[in-house]
Design an enzyme around this catalytic site. Structure first.
Site, short mmCIF file in Angstrom:
data_model
loop_
_atom_site.label_atom_id
_atom_site.label_comp_id
_atom_site.label_asym_id
_atom_site.label_seq_id
_atom_site.Cartn_x
_atom_site.Cartn_y
_atom_site.Cartn_z
N ASP A 64 -14.38 11.41 -4.19
CA ASP A 64 -14.30 10.66 -2.94
C ASP A 64 -13.10 11.09 -2.10
O ASP A 64 -13.14 11.04 -0.87
CB ASP A 64 -14.21 9.16 -3.23
N GLY A 65 -12.02 11.52 -2.76
CA GLY A 65 -10.84 11.97 -2.02
C GLY A 65 -11.14 13.19 -1.16
O GLY A 65 -10.67 13.29 -0.03
N ASN A 136 -11.45 4.01 4.45
CA ASN A 136 -11.29 3.04 3.37
C ASN A 136 -10.52 1.79 3.81
O ASN A 136 -11.04 0.69 3.75
CB ASN A 136 -10.56 3.68 2.18
N GLU A 137 -9.26 1.97 4.21
CA GLU A 137 -8.47 0.81 4.56
C GLU A 137 -7.28 1.15 5.43
O GLU A 137 -6.78 2.28 5.44
CB GLU A 137 -7.96 0.09 3.30
N THR A 179 -13.91 -0.82 -2.80
CA THR A 179 -13.83 -0.40 -4.20
C THR A 179 -12.55 0.38 -4.49
O THR A 179 -12.35 0.81 -5.63
CB THR A 179 -15.03 0.50 -4.56
N ALA A 180 -11.70 0.54 -3.50
CA ALA A 180 -10.50 1.36 -3.67
C ALA A 180 -9.25 0.46 -3.76
O ALA A 180 -9.15 -0.39 -4.62
CB ALA A 180 -10.40 2.36 -2.51
N LEU A 183 -9.61 -3.35 -4.16
CA LEU A 183 -9.98 -3.87 -5.48
C LEU A 183 -8.76 -4.03 -6.37
O LEU A 183 -8.62 -5.01 -7.10
CB LEU A 183 -11.01 -2.95 -6.13
#
Length: 273
Positions: A64-65, A136-137, A179-180, A183
């Protein structure tokens, strides 16, 4: 037609798979660009990943990275994620099916019928600046976490006060990013098909539980304290903030465009065990 290939850096398996996909595409009369690091490993000239925004399709090979690295740089070019044997949330194609799946996507492009899914990104803005878009965030935090660090936070959702007090920071995540980092901070899992975002205070002294709110919500965070603060997108590109300051987090105009089959969300969750 032009296809860009971005492989996980310093990974021999990813490099070999990139070469296999490259050769198959060239046999199909498709122009191929390799990212610079992958091209160096095969003694050919490569292209900066930013230039792959001009491609019709980008192929990410790795975890994913690697996919997020590609997403930060290729603009609205569709990305096909290839994993290296472990199903990821963004990389649904296994190494054994990689060549056939890439060629299938090329055929769809030639026919003008390439299906893509859109995953939202988040953008933080302040007085005269905006962050790098995050798949992601976005994290807003103090100079350091833990004892002696943190910031005073006033957190509003669509103008209404949600929480205030002392915290290490505030994290706003997309469904993909649930989920990263989210979480690990005790936030909820959110299905990628949910049009929502997560607002999660980090180690708040007297905070509220994490909130799942509408994807179109406007999150406003006032940070104050004696030290500086930071805004961080997807774990990188940190920007220093002079406190006090007001930061707004919203959905970015340009989502990530994902090509290929959709990963089984629940199967991918197994890797979190």
């Amino acid at each position: 037609m032009l296809v860009g290939i971005i492989a996980k850096r310093d990974n021999r398996r990813a490099s070999f798979l990139a070469a296999e996909i490259r050769d198959s595409l060239r046999e199909a009369d498709v122009e191929v660009w390799l990212d610079e690091a992958t091209a160096d490993a095969h003694d050919e000239s490569g292209h900066p990943v930013e230039e792959m925004a001009d491609c019709d399709l980008a192929v990410s090979i790795g975890g994913d990275g690697t996919f997020l690295f590609a997403a930060r740089n290729v603009g609205d070019t569709p990305i096909l994620g290839v994993n290296l044997g472990e199903v990821g949330f963004l990389n649904a194609v296994g190494p054994e099916e990689a060549v056939s799946e890439v060629l299938s996507e090329v055929r769809a492009l030639r026919e003008g019928e390439l299906p893509v899914r859109e995953a939202p990104r988040l953008l933080a803005t302040g007085d005269g600046w905006e962050s790098e878009a995050a798949a992601n965030e976005v994290v807003l935090q103090g100079r350091q976490r833990g004892h002696g660090g943190g910031v005073d936070v006033e957190l509003r959702v669509d103008g209404s006060l949600f929480s205030s007090g002392r915290a290490d920071g505030v994290l706003v995540a997309t469904p993909t990013g649930s989920t990263a980092y989210n979480l690990s901070e005790g936030g909820p899992l959110v299905h990628p098909g949910s049009p929502s975002m997560v607002v999660n205070e980090m180690c708040a002294a007297e905070g509220m539980p994490p909130l799942v709110t509408d994807l179109d919500s406007e999150i406003t965070i006032r940070l104050s304290g004696p030290d500086t603060g930071y805004v961080v997108s997807d774990g990188r590109a940190a920007r220093e903030l002079d406190l006090p300051t007001m930061v707004t987090v919203t959905t970015a105009d340009d989502p990530v465009r994902i090509a290929g089959p959709e990963a089984d969300f629940f199967e991918a969750l197994n890797k979190l065990d």
